[in-house]
Design a protein around this motif. Sequence first.
Motif, mmCIF file in Angstrom:
data_model
loop_
_atom_site.group_PDB
_atom_site.id
_atom_site.type_symbol
_atom_site.label_atom_id
_atom_site.label_comp_id
_atom_site.label_asym_id
_atom_site.label_seq_id
_atom_site.Cartn_x
_atom_site.Cartn_y
_atom_site.Cartn_z
ATOM 1 N N GLY A 42 79.890 29.050 27.980
ATOM 2 C CA GLY A 42 81.154 28.330 27.888
ATOM 3 C C GLY A 42 81.295 27.275 28.970
ATOM 4 N N LEU A 43 80.868 27.612 30.178
ATOM 5 C CA LEU A 43 80.932 26.649 31.282
ATOM 6 C C LEU A 43 80.008 25.464 31.052
ATOM 7 N N GLN A 89 89.785 22.935 35.210
ATOM 8 C CA GLN A 89 89.453 24.085 34.364
ATOM 9 C C GLN A 89 88.026 24.571 34.648
ATOM 10 N N ILE A 90 87.128 23.646 34.893
ATOM 11 C CA ILE A 90 85.739 24.012 35.211
ATOM 12 C C ILE A 90 85.709 24.810 36.511
ATOM 13 N N SER A 95 85.030 29.880 39.343
ATOM 14 C CA SER A 95 85.632 30.876 40.224
ATOM 15 C C SER A 95 85.777 32.223 39.515
ATOM 16 N N SER A 96 86.173 32.184 38.249
ATOM 17 C CA SER A 96 86.319 33.414 37.466
ATOM 18 C C SER A 96 84.980 34.128 37.299
ATOM 19 N N LEU A 97 83.937 33.369 36.980
ATOM 20 C CA LEU A 97 82.604 33.964 36.817
ATOM 21 C C LEU A 97 82.111 34.548 38.138
ATOM 22 N N PHE A 138 71.993 25.327 37.004
ATOM 23 C CA PHE A 138 71.943 26.692 37.513
ATOM 24 C C PHE A 138 72.411 27.680 36.451
ATOM 25 N N LEU A 139 73.459 27.342 35.725
ATOM 26 C CA LEU A 139 73.973 28.230 34.674
ATOM 27 C C LEU A 139 72.962 28.374 33.533
ATOM 28 N N LYS A 140 72.266 27.306 33.208
ATOM 29 C CA LYS A 140 71.215 27.393 32.185
ATOM 30 C C LYS A 140 70.098 28.324 32.655
#
Length: 152
Positions: A42-43, A89-90, A95-97, A138-140
């Motif tokens: 989602g990010l 929002q990003i 921060s949530s993750l 990094f997320l990938k």
Amino acid sequence: MDHILALVLALLPLSLCVALPGALDAMDVEKMKSKVTWKAQGLVARIDKHFPDRGLRFDTDKVEGSTSVVASLESYNNLISDRFGGVSQIKTEISSLAGYLNHWREGNCQEQQPKVWPRRNIFNHTVSLEALMRVREFLKLLQKNVDLLERC
């Protein structure tokens, strides 16, 4: 006796980064990995929507375990300026993750808190854009290596 003491002291730092015995339930680990993958996807989609991929590739941190992931996410988030358009929002989702992983890590690992890079105020937009591109990469990488989250 001295050799045993030396061996114990040499291995002590390693013992600070292992999971608590019996604390890692396979079902909980799979649930965590699934949630992290879903949030990371989602990010990446949200970053791509606001900042389309122009084919540039950035070096990123390595995924070495949950502690390194939390430290990287918090550090990248600190580098992204709140004044940089379209990122609130990003930043919230990053921060949530990081918070989710940190909470999971605190309940399942016994090591020190991750270190966070200092925040820069110079060249806010340039640093923010580069941090966004790096966090996307990094997320990938995290999605491909989600199994490494079992490590602390």
